[in-house]
Design an enzyme around this catalytic site. Structure first.
Site, PDB file in Angstrom:
ATOM      1  N   CYS A 260       1.171  -1.484  -0.293  1.00  0.00           N
ATOM      2  CA  CYS A 260      -0.027  -0.200   0.039  1.00  0.00           C
ATOM      3  C   CYS A 260       0.717   1.400  -0.215  1.00  0.00           C
ATOM      4  O   CYS A 260       0.670   2.265  -0.656  1.00  0.00           O
ATOM      5  CB  CYS A 260      -0.796   0.115   1.246  1.00  0.00           C
ATOM      6  SG  CYS A 260      -1.774  -0.657   1.619  1.00  0.00           S
ATOM      7  N   LYS A 263       3.188   2.145  -3.178  1.00  0.00           N
ATOM      8  CA  LYS A 263       2.661   2.484  -4.349  1.00  0.00           C
ATOM      9  C   LYS A 263       1.317   3.571  -3.917  1.00  0.00           C
ATOM     10  O   LYS A 263       1.051   4.233  -5.058  1.00  0.00           O
ATOM     11  CB  LYS A 263       0.981   1.003  -4.051  1.00  0.00           C
ATOM     12  CG  LYS A 263       0.435   0.814  -5.109  1.00  0.00           C
ATOM     13  CD  LYS A 263      -0.739   0.187  -5.421  1.00  0.00           C
ATOM     14  CE  LYS A 263      -2.149   0.065  -4.674  1.00  0.00           C
ATOM     15  NZ  LYS A 263      -3.337  -0.061  -4.793  1.00  0.00           N
TER      16      LYS A 263
HETATM   17  C1  UDX Z   1      -1.753   0.391   4.632  1.00  0.00           C
HETATM   18  C2  UDX Z   1      -2.626   1.753   6.342  1.00  0.00           C
HETATM   19  O1  UDX Z   1      -1.909   1.528   7.802  1.00  0.00           O
HETATM   20  C3  UDX Z   1      -3.746   1.083   5.919  1.00  0.00           C
HETATM   21  O2  UDX Z   1      -4.672   1.590   7.211  1.00  0.00           O
HETATM   22  C4  UDX Z   1      -4.372   0.836   4.374  1.00  0.00           C
HETATM   23  O3  UDX Z   1      -5.830   0.970   4.334  1.00  0.00           O
HETATM   24  C5  UDX Z   1      -3.234  -0.034   4.365  1.00  0.00           C
HETATM   25  O4  UDX Z   1      -1.929   0.638   3.286  1.00  0.00           O
HETATM   26  P1  UDX Z   1      -0.453  -1.431   5.768  1.00  0.00           P
HETATM   27  O5  UDX Z   1       0.591  -1.442   4.373  1.00  0.00           O
HETATM   28  O6  UDX Z   1      -1.575  -3.222   6.152  1.00  0.00           O
HETATM   29  O7  UDX Z   1      -2.175  -0.204   6.390  1.00  0.00           O
HETATM   30  O8  UDX Z   1       0.462  -1.611   6.806  1.00  0.00           O
HETATM   31  P2  UDX Z   1       1.314  -0.175   8.026  1.00  0.00           P
HETATM   32  O9  UDX Z   1       0.894  -0.702   9.457  1.00  0.00           O
HETATM   33  O10 UDX Z   1       0.525   0.346   7.946  1.00  0.00           O
HETATM   34  O11 UDX Z   1       2.481  -0.323   7.723  1.00  0.00           O
HETATM   35  C6  UDX Z   1       2.993  -0.011   6.271  1.00  0.00           C
HETATM   36  C7  UDX Z   1       4.479  -0.173   6.884  1.00  0.00           C
HETATM   37  O12 UDX Z   1       5.271   0.336   6.951  1.00  0.00           O
HETATM   38  C8  UDX Z   1       5.095  -1.366   7.335  1.00  0.00           C
HETATM   39  O13 UDX Z   1       6.233  -1.836   6.321  1.00  0.00           O
HETATM   40  C9  UDX Z   1       5.052  -1.162   8.991  1.00  0.00           C
HETATM   41  O14 UDX Z   1       6.458  -2.006   9.210  1.00  0.00           O
HETATM   42  C10 UDX Z   1       5.895   0.452   8.868  1.00  0.00           C
HETATM   43  N1  UDX Z   1       6.019   0.915   9.711  1.00  0.00           N
HETATM   44  C11 UDX Z   1       4.680   0.891  10.362  1.00  0.00           C
HETATM   45  C12 UDX Z   1       7.260   2.053  10.697  1.00  0.00           C
HETATM   46  O15 UDX Z   1       8.191   1.362  10.006  1.00  0.00           O
HETATM   47  N2  UDX Z   1       6.535   2.386  11.141  1.00  0.00           N
HETATM   48  C13 UDX Z   1       5.950   2.541  11.828  1.00  0.00           C
HETATM   49  O16 UDX Z   1       5.595   3.414  13.332  1.00  0.00           O
HETATM   50  C14 UDX Z   1       4.808   2.245  11.234  1.00  0.00           C
END
Ligand code: UDX
Length: 429
Positions: A260, A263
């Site tokens: 997500c 992209k």
């Molecule tokens: C994200 C959005 O949170 C969600 O609302 C949307 O609908 C889809 O995209 P997702 O991609 O499933 O969800 O995961 P998310 O928990 O947001 O983490 C995304 C990335 O950020 C991961 O690689 C995670 O490790 C990283 N991350 C997240 C960090 O590096 N630091 C943080 O504090 C939080």
């Protein structure tokens, strides 16, 4: 209510299942015959905590079924949700061909008024295009309403996010579908905000880009912390106590990934470009994210000097915890770059090993995280799985030729690690 969800990926399958769980009758449609067969025979194509039990329960209750016929779904429901992929293209723009195809298929199958809801993440103004397409391809010339209803679930917490949403966004052109949308979502007890379609579509891209920006912001702050001896976690805690800022998504890391954020950022930049706005802020978010990986790799190379002929243990392959998804995973990129430097890898992930194998030829997959360090020159943490915090550090220290641990997710306390005799390098601390 009778609902059809087209597309049984993360969003479609979890949404359909949760709708069934609150009492709706749901048909999940997919054009991948093998996937539909698997679901019909009780299999689940993805790992998502709690999903398998919910699917089984609702199939048994007769509220959830699977089909590969869009026509069957359309004929047997009042509302049709579109949850098909919107993958990125080489120039960062979104490939809309799946959405367009589904819109035509729905149009061809419509014999009476339907509400068509877009759940896929799409560029602003897609709703207008979907409405036009349906009108053009509907031979029976029946009426329909197109609604934008973006999904905000996080992988790994998808069921929880769906059952207890912060908000439901409903973008409409007329008021006609509003009461039905409110009825569908009533059991979820969440605030429902009704907007125009373009605003609803923008809420999704603006939210995800903002969350990515938050991560890049704290990652940039982590560089200043490293240069000054400050601790980025303390800084994030202090910032996060300000309610206007909030603590979530302020965890410094080796970078964000997944299907997500990368992209959606590219898409939003491209959308802005097409509207003649240079969204430089978001380009910087991307740049910081890429440099975070470079910096982490440099830490490893600077410490180990030559990687050729060395063995490195890597804990974590999924792009985040609680998932088997390895799409655009920073952990996979890190492994590939370590391999390119000549290192041999011993890797472990609680759920993502199968999906990672084809992307990492030559690595040794280890079933028990506590065996990974055996014969390694260093250990690396690449994914924030909770269970990695329970790693047997004493055993790891004995196994490693030198007790060196690079932590790309700040799972351990630097002082404790030092006490245990590790050379411990994390992010911003
Ligand atoms: C994200 C959005 O949170 C969600 O609302 C949307 O609908 C889809 O995209 P997702 O991609 O499933 O969800 O995961 P998310 O928990 O947001 O983490 C995304 C990335 O950020 C991961 O690689 C995670 O490790 C990283 N991350 C997240 C960090 O590096 N630091 C943080 O504090 C939080």
């Amino acid at each position: 209510m009778k609902l059809t969800i087209i597309g049984t990926g993360y969003v479609g399958l979890v949404t359909g299942t949760c709708f069934a769980e609150v009492g709706h009758r749901v048909i999940c449609v997919d054009n991948d015959a093998a996937k539909v067969k698997m679901l019909q025979s009780g299999g689940i194509p993805i790992y998502e905590p709690g999903l398998e039990e919910l699917v089984k329960k609702n199939v048994a209750a007769g509220r959830l079924s699977f089909s590969n016929s869009t026509a069957e779904g359309v004929a047997n429901s009042d509302v049709v949700f579109i949850a098909v992929p919107t993958p990125p293209q080489a120039d960062g723009s979104v490939d809309m061909s799946f959405i367009e195809r589904v819109a035509r298929d729905i149009a061809g199958a419509m014999t009476e008024y339907k509400i068509i809801v877009d759940k896929s993440t799409v560029p602003v103004q897609t709703g207008e295009k979907v409405a036009e397409t349906i009108k053009r391809y509907c031979k029976n010339q029946v009426e329909c309403d197109v609604v934008s209803n973006p999904e905000f679930l996080r992988e790994g917490f998808a069921v929880e996010d769906l059952m207890k949403p912060d908000r439901i966004v409903v973008g409409v052109r007329t008021q006609r579908p509003v009461s039905v949308m409110k009825e569908i979502y009533a059991p979820f007890n969440a605030p429902i905000i009704v907007t125009d379609i373009n605003s609803a579509e923008l809420i999704k891209h603006a939210s995800n880009s903002f969350l990515a920006l938050k991560i890049s912001y704290i990652n940039a702050v982590s560089i200043i912390c490293e240069a000054t001896g400050a601790n980025v976690q303390e800084v994030a805690n202090g910032m996060g106590m300000d309610e206007r800022i909030g603590r979530r998504f302020l965890n410094a890391s080796l970078g964000f990934g997944g299907s997500c954020f990368p992209k959606d950022l590219s898409a939003f930049i491209k959308i802005a470009e097409e509207l003649r706005y240079d969204f430089g802020l978001l380009k910087e978010v991307q740049r910081i994210n890429a440099s975070q990986m470079d910096r982490f790799l440099k830490k490893i190379v600077d410490t180990l000097w030559v990687l050729k002929g060395k063995t490195i243990g890597v804990l974590g392959l999924a792009f985040k915890q609680n998932t088997d998804d390895v799409r655009t995973s920073p952990a996979i990129e890190l492994c590939q770059r370590l391999q390119k430097e000549g290192a041999a890898l011993r890797v472990h992930d609680p759920k993502a090993m199968e999906k990672a194998k084809p992307l990492l030829p030559g690595v040794t997959c280890i079933d028990d995280m506590n065996d990974v360090a055996e014969g390694c020159d260093a250990l690396v943490i690449a994914t924030e799985w909770e269970e990695f915090k329970k790693l047997d550090l004493e055993r790891a220290r004995k196994h490693l030729s030198h007790p060196i641990l690079f932590d790309g997710r700040n799972l351990f306390d630097p002082k404790e690690m030092e006490k245990l005799g590790f050379i411990y390098k994390s992010i911003g601390r």
